[in-house]
Design an enzyme around this catalytic site. Sequence first.
Site, PDB file in Angstrom:
ATOM      1  N   THR A  47       0.846  -1.195   0.000  1.00  0.00           N
ATOM      2  CA  THR A  47       0.000   0.000   0.000  1.00  0.00           C
ATOM      3  C   THR A  47       0.882   1.246   0.000  1.00  0.00           C
ATOM      4  O   THR A  47       1.976   1.238   0.560  1.00  0.00           O
ATOM      5  CB  THR A  47      -0.897  -0.013   1.253  1.00  0.00           C
ATOM      6  OG1 THR A  47      -1.771  -1.139   1.152  1.00  0.00           O
ATOM      7  CG2 THR A  47      -1.723   1.250   1.380  1.00  0.00           C
ATOM      8  N   SER A  49       2.035   5.247  -2.078  1.00  0.00           N
ATOM      9  CA  SER A  49       2.307   5.846  -3.384  1.00  0.00           C
ATOM     10  C   SER A  49       3.359   5.060  -4.170  1.00  0.00           C
ATOM     11  O   SER A  49       3.268   4.967  -5.401  1.00  0.00           O
ATOM     12  CB  SER A  49       2.761   7.299  -3.207  1.00  0.00           C
ATOM     13  OG  SER A  49       3.894   7.350  -2.371  1.00  0.00           O
ATOM     14  N   ASP A 102       6.269  -4.082  -1.403  1.00  0.00           N
ATOM     15  CA  ASP A 102       5.605  -3.037  -0.618  1.00  0.00           C
ATOM     16  C   ASP A 102       6.553  -1.845  -0.447  1.00  0.00           C
ATOM     17  O   ASP A 102       7.771  -1.970  -0.630  1.00  0.00           O
ATOM     18  CB  ASP A 102       5.219  -3.618   0.754  1.00  0.00           C
ATOM     19  CG  ASP A 102       4.130  -2.813   1.451  1.00  0.00           C
ATOM     20  OD1 ASP A 102       3.775  -1.719   0.968  1.00  0.00           O
ATOM     21  OD2 ASP A 102       3.632  -3.289   2.490  1.00  0.00           O
ATOM     22  N   THR A 104       7.840   1.627   2.053  1.00  0.00           N
ATOM     23  CA  THR A 104       8.223   1.805   3.457  1.00  0.00           C
ATOM     24  C   THR A 104       8.298   3.298   3.780  1.00  0.00           C
ATOM     25  O   THR A 104       8.411   4.121   2.868  1.00  0.00           O
ATOM     26  CB  THR A 104       9.569   1.110   3.764  1.00  0.00           C
ATOM     27  OG1 THR A 104       9.781   1.110   5.177  1.00  0.00           O
ATOM     28  CG2 THR A 104      10.751   1.797   3.090  1.00  0.00           C
ATOM     29  N   GLY A 117       2.623   4.576   7.531  1.00  0.00           N
ATOM     30  CA  GLY A 117       2.284   5.978   7.258  1.00  0.00           C
ATOM     31  C   GLY A 117       0.898   6.110   6.631  1.00  0.00           C
ATOM     32  O   GLY A 117       0.199   7.096   6.834  1.00  0.00           O
ATOM     33  N   GLU A 124      -0.316  -5.355   6.004  1.00  0.00           N
ATOM     34  CA  GLU A 124       1.001  -5.427   5.348  1.00  0.00           C
ATOM     35  C   GLU A 124       1.924  -6.386   6.102  1.00  0.00           C
ATOM     36  O   GLU A 124       2.666  -7.152   5.484  1.00  0.00           O
ATOM     37  CB  GLU A 124       1.649  -4.039   5.306  1.00  0.00           C
ATOM     38  CG  GLU A 124       0.970  -3.084   4.343  1.00  0.00           C
ATOM     39  CD  GLU A 124       1.580  -1.689   4.378  1.00  0.00           C
ATOM     40  OE1 GLU A 124       1.456  -0.980   3.379  1.00  0.00           O
ATOM     41  OE2 GLU A 124       2.171  -1.308   5.407  1.00  0.00           O
ATOM     42  N   LYS A 142      13.906   7.722   2.054  1.00  0.00           N
ATOM     43  CA  LYS A 142      13.465   6.776   3.095  1.00  0.00           C
ATOM     44  C   LYS A 142      14.647   6.116   3.815  1.00  0.00           C
ATOM     45  O   LYS A 142      14.468   5.446   4.827  1.00  0.00           O
ATOM     46  CB  LYS A 142      12.605   5.668   2.457  1.00  0.00           C
ATOM     47  CG  LYS A 142      11.451   6.170   1.623  1.00  0.00           C
ATOM     48  CD  LYS A 142      10.362   6.711   2.485  1.00  0.00           C
ATOM     49  CE  LYS A 142       9.158   7.257   1.750  1.00  0.00           C
ATOM     50  NZ  LYS A 142       8.446   6.334   0.912  1.00  0.00           N
TER      51      LYS A 142
HETATM   52  O1  LIG Z   1       0.545   2.111   5.599  1.00  0.00           O
HETATM   53  C1  LIG Z   1       1.201   2.396   4.605  1.00  0.00           C
HETATM   54  C2  LIG Z   1       2.398   1.720   4.172  1.00  0.00           C
HETATM   55  O2  LIG Z   1       3.193   1.178   5.181  1.00  0.00           O
HETATM   56  C3  LIG Z   1       3.209   2.408   3.081  1.00  0.00           C
HETATM   57  O3  LIG Z   1       3.881   1.387   2.402  1.00  0.00           O
HETATM   58  C4  LIG Z   1       4.220   3.426   3.590  1.00  0.00           C
HETATM   59  O4  LIG Z   1       3.540   4.423   4.334  1.00  0.00           O
HETATM   60  C5  LIG Z   1       5.004   4.079   2.443  1.00  0.00           C
HETATM   61  O5  LIG Z   1       4.137   4.824   1.637  1.00  0.00           O
HETATM   62  P1  LIG Z   1       4.673   5.696   0.420  1.00  0.00           P
HETATM   63  O6  LIG Z   1       5.182   4.768  -0.605  1.00  0.00           O
HETATM   64  O7  LIG Z   1       3.461   6.475  -0.034  1.00  0.00           O
HETATM   65  O8  LIG Z   1       5.727   6.615   0.962  1.00  0.00           O
END
Ligand SMILES: O=C[C@H](O)[C@H](O)[C@H](O)COP(=O)(O)O
EC number: 5.3.1.6
Length: 243
Positions: A47, A49, A102, A104, A117, A124, A142
């Site tokens: 999950t 972006s 996934d 992070t 986040g 997950e 990250k």
């Molecule tokens: O609950 C959300 C997840 O752990 C996401 O994989 C994490 O927040 C990273 O999200 P993004 O790719 O949007 O930075």
Amino acid sequence: MSALEREYPANKKFKYQLMTTIDHEKKRAALEAVKYVRSGMTVGLGTGSTANLMIKELGRQVANGLNIIGVPSSEHTRKLALELHIPLISLAEAARIDLTIDGTDEFDPYLQLIKGGGGALLHEKILAYNSDLVIIIADSQKQVKRLGSFKLPIETIPLATQKIIQSLTQMQLQPTLRVKEGQNFITDEGNYILDLNIKHITNIPSLNNRLKEIPGIVETGLFLDLADIIIVGKGESIRTYKK
Ligand SMILES: O=C[C@H](O)[C@H](O)[C@H](O)COP(=O)(O)O
């Protein structure tokens, strides 16, 4: 807000350039991770972006004949995958998961993660734990030397949340109840999210154990021994870290 955005608050052009660079880094990592997917696999779909970019690429490949079954980690991901006509089964239905990809929120040199986040940490984590291979995709922002710049999300049962806040305040973790559009954020399991300040914590595994001992905390966003491979977009290149 990222450290760089804090550092350059007034420079809008810089912020725009930073965003496009980060978006490209996410996409590079996502495309690289999809190379691990083979026809016949059951694939856990993360999950966020970065995961969205990976799901879009899988959708494109499915339209061109790739034969996979996806297992979504959230309602948001389920809807996106359905739109892209990726065949899906639920976590409960999946007998085994070959590979999960996934995103992070942070990762350190030991491949330890902070996730959640977007509030999807519980599903997950179940996906990652039950997968033969876990690939994490990220942009270069990250990567940290030490976990904790990002607030640690934990999922709590609503009934117990006020009591949990009291315990975590005593532990100096400054819990904040996550709110979205003026309402308490609700996870796919109907729970709340607390975001904790763990910047000052040196022993992260011990903190994780202490948190799991508090009744009503369903899960933490610390993914300590779950990532097998981390693929990071770094400018024009890609770095791959393996366990
Ligand atoms: O609950 C959300 C997840 O752990 C996401 O994989 C994490 O927040 C990273 O999200 P993004 O790719 O949007 O930075």
